[in-house]
Scaffold this motif. Structure first.
Motif, short mmCIF file in Angstrom:
data_model
loop_
_atom_site.label_atom_id
_atom_site.label_comp_id
_atom_site.label_asym_id
_atom_site.label_seq_id
_atom_site.Cartn_x
_atom_site.Cartn_y
_atom_site.Cartn_z
N ASN A 76 1.22 -0.70 -0.15
CA ASN A 76 0.24 -0.21 0.10
C ASN A 76 1.14 0.65 -0.26
O ASN A 76 1.57 1.71 1.22
CB ASN A 76 -0.59 0.06 1.09
N ASN A 124 -5.38 -1.70 -1.39
CA ASN A 124 -6.21 -1.14 -0.13
C ASN A 124 -5.11 -2.17 1.47
O ASN A 124 -5.34 -3.30 1.01
CB ASN A 124 -7.15 -0.83 0.15
N ASP A 168 -4.50 6.51 3.57
CA ASP A 168 -2.94 6.07 3.19
C ASP A 168 -2.44 7.32 4.39
O ASP A 168 -3.17 7.97 4.67
CB ASP A 168 -3.07 5.95 1.60
#
Length: 256
Positions: free
Chosen positions: A46, A85, A173
């Protein structure tokens, strides 16, 4: 020639052909278990999550990506990066659905995660830190009070802040999390010291006010039961630690 003597060679040929095909199928399955088909080794992460994975000049680089390159090299393959993700990574879903064969994404080894996937030997010990602005008045987790703390969702930073009683605002994030801190959306963020330290070095208005050694070790994850790939990963980790490459990678990407 009798009918029986005509049939026996044909059966023998079919049997031999079946053995050859079975052998091919077994080899193909073995190759897949070891790390993908053909010359690719698919690796989920990610990004951005500096210094472990982030984009530079159109390419995702970082400590984890350098590690993935070494693992792929030892297998005679080429790393193929796949963005995912983080929730699908830490739950094991990305591995179970075949999205990738390995997860290397600054992910801590926990008992909960070990129930869904298999982990390599640890490759890094990462502390939890609290990052805030220099004028926030926050001195540590115990001084947060009612202030909202940012954290990337499904991470150890989020879990630790929750355990300390903080009100946590989730971010998909870390870049969004840092932007919120820098624009006043949240007053502090909780996460791994390696990532927070990297941001603090880039922004002189930020500082890490507390670090906590939770004994969190980062590991490479593979699908549950894929022992062949896991053994290959561990062999690479042993080599990197023995020949000094791991120390060079830590210095280059993390500054340790």
């Amino acid at each position: 020639m009798s009918k029986l003597r005509r049939v026996l060679p044909a059966l023998a040929l079919l049997s031999a052909t079946g053995l050859i095909l079975t052998g091919c199928e077994s080899t193909s399955e073995s190759d897949s278990q070891a790390g993908g088909e053909g010359g690719k080794l698919t690796v989920c992460a990610n990004s951005p999550y500096p210094p472990f994975e982030f984009e530079r000049d159109g390419e995702v680089v970082g400590f984890d990506m350098a590690l993935a390159d070494e693992i792929a090299k030892d297998q005679g393959k080429e790393k193929e990066f796949i963005q995912a993700n983080f929730e699908t990574l830490e739950s094991g879903a990305a591995l179970d659905t075949g999205q990738c064969e390995m997860v290397i994404s600054g992910m801590g080894i926990t008992d909960e995660r070990k129930a869904s996937m298999d982990f390599s030997k640890p490759y890094f010990n990462d502390e939890i830190g609290l990052l805030t602005t220099k004028d926030s008045g926050i001195t540590g987790f115990d001084s947060i009070g009612d202030t909202s703390v940012g954290a990337q969702q499904a991470t150890s930073g989020e879990k630790f802040a929750q355990e300390k009683g903080a009100t946590v605002q989730q971010f998909e994030d870390v870049e969004l999390m840092f932007q919120s801190l820098e624009t006043g959306g949240v007053k502090a963020v909780s996460g791994n010291i390696s990532t927070l330290g990297n941001r603090a070095e880039e922004n002189e208005n930020l500082e890490i006010v507390e670090t906590v050694d939770t004994g969190e070790n980062l590991g490479v994850a593979v699908k549950k039961g894929n022992t062949q790939l896991l053994d290959s990963v561990n062999q690479t980790l042993d080599r990197l630690n023995e020949d000094g490459t791991m120390d060079k990678m830590r210095e280059e990407w993390i500054g340790l």
